[in-house]
Design an enzyme around this catalytic site. Sequence first.
Site, mmCIF file in Angstrom:
data_model
loop_
_atom_site.group_PDB
_atom_site.id
_atom_site.type_symbol
_atom_site.label_atom_id
_atom_site.label_comp_id
_atom_site.label_asym_id
_atom_site.label_seq_id
_atom_site.Cartn_x
_atom_site.Cartn_y
_atom_site.Cartn_z
ATOM 1 N N GLY A 71 -2.566 -0.149 2.361
ATOM 2 C CA GLY A 71 -2.373 0.716 1.203
ATOM 3 C C GLY A 71 -3.613 1.440 0.706
ATOM 4 C CG ASP A 91 2.781 -0.151 7.691
ATOM 5 O OD1 ASP A 91 1.737 0.492 7.889
ATOM 6 O OD2 ASP A 91 3.135 -1.110 8.406
ATOM 7 C CE LYS A 172 -6.551 4.889 13.231
ATOM 8 N NZ LYS A 172 -7.009 3.627 12.608
#
Length: 217
Positions: A71, A91, A172
Site C-alpha cells: 500500500g 491486489d 515497473k
Amino acid sequence: MKKLLGVVLSRNRIKSKSRAWIRNQNRDQYVREARAQGLRARSAYKLKEIDYKHQLIKPYYQVVDLGAAPGGWSKYVSTILSEQGLIVGVDLLEMRPIHGVIIIQGDFTESSIQEKIIDQFESRLLDLVLSDMSPNISGIATIDQAKAERMHISILEFCAKALKPGGVMLVKLFEGSSSSDIKKMYSENFNQIFAIKPKASRSESREVYQLAKGYMM
C-alpha cells in the site's frame, strides 16, 4: 549421504541469502526513513521522486494502483488527492485499510474484478494507471519473459477499458531480453515514453519505471 549433504548445503545457502537480505534492509537509507515516517514500503520514495520530477499526480485525478500491496504507493497518492480525486488499490493479497483509499482484493486481469474497479469511478475514465507489480519469478528466462509480457499486455488491455485519452501510466519493468518488446508495446499506445531509474531503486536491481504519457485510445 550425498543427497542429504546437498539438502543441507542448499538450506545453508538459503539461510545465508536471507541473512544478507536482512542486513541490506537494515542498512538501506530508504528502508530506515520509511520506518521512521510510518510508511508501508520504501517504494513510496520511488513514486515520490517521479511525481516531483514529472508532476505526475494532480489533486483531482482518478487513479488506480495495480498490485498495490502493501500500500505504499496508494497511501502516497491519497495524501495528494482532494475530495474530487479518487484512488483505488488492487491486489491479490489482503491489505490493511488506508484512509482515503478504496481497496479491492483480487486479480485485476479478471473481468469481474475490472468491473468492480471501474464501478468505483462511476463512469469517469482514469487519469492515471500505476503498477509496481512484478511477475512471480521462476528463474527460467523464457518462462519469466513470457510472464512479464503477459502482465504488461494485461495492463494495456485494462487501459483500453478504463484510461482516458491523453491519460498517463507508470509501470515497473525489468531490463532484459523481453523489455524492448514491452517498451515497443507502450510506445505504440502512448505519445511519450520515459525510462526512469529512481534514486530509491537499488543500483544492482534491473528495475526501471516506464512513464507513458498521452494515451492514444
